[in-house]
Design an enzyme around this catalytic site. Structure first.
Site, PDB file in Angstrom:
ATOM      1  N   ALA A 145      46.955  54.313  62.550  1.00 21.56           N
ATOM      2  CA  ALA A 145      46.274  54.885  61.378  1.00 21.56           C
ATOM      3  C   ALA A 145      45.077  54.055  60.924  1.00 21.56           C
ATOM      4  O   ALA A 145      44.144  54.561  60.299  1.00 21.56           O
ATOM      5  CB  ALA A 145      47.276  55.026  60.234  1.00 21.56           C
ATOM      6  N   ILE A 163      47.852  61.626  64.147  1.00 20.37           N
ATOM      7  CA  ILE A 163      48.035  63.090  64.253  1.00 20.37           C
ATOM      8  C   ILE A 163      46.766  63.828  63.802  1.00 20.37           C
ATOM      9  O   ILE A 163      46.750  65.032  63.691  1.00 20.37           O
ATOM     10  CB  ILE A 163      49.226  63.528  63.360  1.00 20.37           C
ATOM     11  N   ASP A 164      45.690  63.034  63.545  1.00 28.67           N
ATOM     12  CA  ASP A 164      44.497  63.627  62.911  1.00 28.67           C
ATOM     13  C   ASP A 164      43.507  64.247  63.898  1.00 28.67           C
ATOM     14  O   ASP A 164      42.549  64.891  63.489  1.00 28.67           O
ATOM     15  CB  ASP A 164      43.783  62.560  62.042  1.00 28.67           C
ATOM     16  N   HIS A 209      52.829  60.945  68.372  1.00 26.99           N
ATOM     17  CA  HIS A 209      53.528  61.511  67.199  1.00 26.99           C
ATOM     18  C   HIS A 209      53.089  62.936  66.932  1.00 26.99           C
ATOM     19  O   HIS A 209      53.230  63.445  65.816  1.00 26.99           O
ATOM     20  CB  HIS A 209      53.287  60.612  65.974  1.00 26.99           C
ATOM     21  N   SER A 241      46.917  49.203  64.027  1.00 28.69           N
ATOM     22  CA  SER A 241      48.326  49.544  63.912  1.00 28.69           C
ATOM     23  C   SER A 241      49.111  48.326  63.432  1.00 28.69           C
ATOM     24  O   SER A 241      48.858  47.213  63.860  1.00 28.69           O
ATOM     25  CB  SER A 241      48.897  50.007  65.261  1.00 28.69           C
TER      26      SER A 241
HETATM   27  N1  APR Z   1      40.201  48.206  60.446  1.00 29.29           N
HETATM   28  C1  APR Z   1      41.203  47.466  61.003  1.00 29.29           C
HETATM   29  N2  APR Z   1      42.518  47.560  60.636  1.00 29.29           N
HETATM   30  C2  APR Z   1      42.810  48.450  59.656  1.00 29.29           C
HETATM   31  C3  APR Z   1      41.825  49.255  59.024  1.00 29.29           C
HETATM   32  C4  APR Z   1      40.479  49.101  59.455  1.00 29.29           C
HETATM   33  N3  APR Z   1      39.476  49.808  58.920  1.00 29.29           N
HETATM   34  N4  APR Z   1      42.445  50.028  58.084  1.00 29.29           N
HETATM   35  C5  APR Z   1      43.765  49.714  58.129  1.00 29.29           C
HETATM   36  N5  APR Z   1      43.975  48.772  59.069  1.00 29.29           N
HETATM   37  C6  APR Z   1      45.274  48.199  59.478  1.00 29.29           C
HETATM   38  C7  APR Z   1      46.244  47.977  58.335  1.00 29.29           C
HETATM   39  O1  APR Z   1      46.069  46.684  57.797  1.00 29.29           O
HETATM   40  C8  APR Z   1      47.593  48.130  59.036  1.00 29.29           C
HETATM   41  O2  APR Z   1      48.051  46.893  59.557  1.00 29.29           O
HETATM   42  O3  APR Z   1      45.876  49.179  60.301  1.00 29.29           O
HETATM   43  C9  APR Z   1      47.300  49.071  60.209  1.00 29.29           C
HETATM   44  C10 APR Z   1      47.875  50.453  60.003  1.00 29.29           C
HETATM   45  O4  APR Z   1      49.278  50.337  60.048  1.00 29.29           O
HETATM   46  P1  APR Z   1      50.201  51.576  59.579  1.00 29.29           P
HETATM   47  O5  APR Z   1      49.691  52.086  58.286  1.00 29.29           O
HETATM   48  O6  APR Z   1      51.616  51.116  59.686  1.00 29.29           O
HETATM   49  O7  APR Z   1      49.916  52.705  60.655  1.00 29.29           O
HETATM   50  P2  APR Z   1      50.549  52.846  62.106  1.00 29.29           P
HETATM   51  O8  APR Z   1      50.762  51.521  62.728  1.00 29.29           O
HETATM   52  O9  APR Z   1      49.698  53.815  62.841  1.00 29.29           O
HETATM   53  O10 APR Z   1      51.972  53.538  61.777  1.00 29.29           O
HETATM   54  C11 APR Z   1      52.731  53.984  62.886  1.00 29.29           C
HETATM   55  O11 APR Z   1      54.285  55.071  61.412  1.00 29.29           O
HETATM   56  O12 APR Z   1      54.271  56.237  59.516  1.00 29.29           O
HETATM   57  C12 APR Z   1      54.504  56.371  60.842  1.00 29.29           C
HETATM   58  O13 APR Z   1      54.127  58.219  62.230  1.00 29.29           O
HETATM   59  C13 APR Z   1      53.481  57.332  61.378  1.00 29.29           C
HETATM   60  O14 APR Z   1      52.044  57.091  63.286  1.00 29.29           O
HETATM   61  C14 APR Z   1      52.546  56.423  62.147  1.00 29.29           C
HETATM   62  C15 APR Z   1      53.437  55.259  62.529  1.00 29.29           C
END
Ligand code: APR
Ligand code: ZN
Length: 273
Positions: free
Chosen positions: A39, A118-119, A136, A209
């Site tokens: 995300a 999912i976007d 996902h 992530s």
């Molecule tokens: N640049 C770099 N890192 C970023 C940025 C950015 N602009 N914006 C956010 N981040 C980092 C955040 O600090 C965080 O560590 O990206 C990471 C996003 O982590 P999550 O919010 O946990 O997302 P993700 O890892 O994709 O979650 C996995 O969990 O909720 C479920 O199904 C959902 O696909 C998702 C899965």
């Protein structure tokens, strides 16, 4: 200039130039590069992440599959939110990070993108849908939980104007976005393809992530265990940082833009020309 006519990576001006230089050198010596995104690559497109500062899950936890199935009120609330939010999600634009990966893939430098998102923004940026694995699922389709029929999101969006609880036109079953909820099995074929890509690559580039959700977070681990170099571009520390050869603690858009520019040269990286 090297043989490919791309400028020396040293020309990168950014707060983490040395880490990106290291990443460029890793990429230059890699045969197969795979990106694994979360995300965090989409926050610069205005889509909140889940666990970063101000993430979605700081506000409201998502429904589980059993809650969705058993509780009509949960489904009603879900479809009200979906009707309000899907239009905005559909209108989101890819950012420099998505565009950089799409350009690298089109240039044959990046092979596969494995995404937890999912976007649909990787595909919107021009990434090859056949080489973009959505672990996902996708918000841009709606699936019947009973017969598995897939419906275009726009068709269901139109029905929501007059049906608060749309059901499946094939079997009358329950519908929901074609995304994976906690408690729901992940798409087997996508997961198998992702692990295959992880085992085949010699550089895995993780972007945006927290690497805390399983089994998705196993993909970069499998890459590293299979001998691939591991690079992590993320605002915050992750559990796989100790395995990483390079860590860029900063913005995905800026880092990937600089990375693509160093490998592709200015014009091709930004998409102009
Ligand atoms: N640049 C770099 N890192 C970023 C940025 C950015 N602009 N914006 C956010 N981040 C980092 C955040 O600090 C965080 O560590 O990206 C990471 C996003 O982590 P999550 O919010 O946990 O997302 P993700 O890892 O994709 O979650 C996995 O969990 O909720 C479920 O199904 C959902 O696909 C998702 C899965
Ligand atoms: Zn059905």
């Amino acid at each position: 200039m090297d043989a490919a006519g791309t400028p020396p990576a040293a020309s990168i001006r950014s707060p983490y130039a040395s880490e990106i230089n290291e990443l460029v050198e890793l990429a230059r010596s890699a045969r197969v590069i795979v990106a694994f995104t979360g995300a965090g690559i989409s926050t610069e497109s205005g889509i909140p992440d889940y666990r970063g500062p101000g993430g979605v899950w700081e506000r409201n936890a998502p429904p589980t599959l059993s809650d969705f199935r058993e509780n009509e009120e949960t489904r009603r609330r879900y479809w009200i939110e979906r009707r309000e939010r899907y239009g905005a999600l559909r209108a989101k634009a890819p950012n420099a990070g998505h565009i950089a990966l799409a350009r690298l893939q089109a240039a044959g430098i990046l092979s596969t993108i494995v995404t937890q998102n999912i976007d649909g923004l990787h595909q919107k940026a021009g990434s090859d849908p056949g080489r973009t694995i959505e672990l996902h699922g996708t918000a841009h389709q709606v699936r019947c939980l009973d017969c598995g029929t897939i419906w275009p999101a726009d068709e269901i969006q139109a029905r929501l104007a007059r049906e608060p609880l749309p059901d499946c036109g094939m079997c009358g079953g329950m519908l929901r976005a074609a995304t994976v909820l906690f408690g729901q099995a992940m798409p087997e074929e996508s997961l198998a393809r992702a692990f295959e890509a992880a085992r085949a690559c010699d550089l895995m580039l993780v972007v945006g992530s927290s690497l805390v959700v399983q089994p998705a977070a196993r993909v970069p681990e499998v890459a590293s265990a299979s001998g691939a170099a591991l690079a992590i571009v993320n605002n915050e520390p992750t559990p796989l940082d100790p395995l990483a050869d390079v860590i860029v603690r900063g913005s995905a858009g800026a880092a990937l833009g600089a990375f693509a520019k160093a490998l592709l040269g200015k014009n091709q990286a930004s998409g102009s020309g």
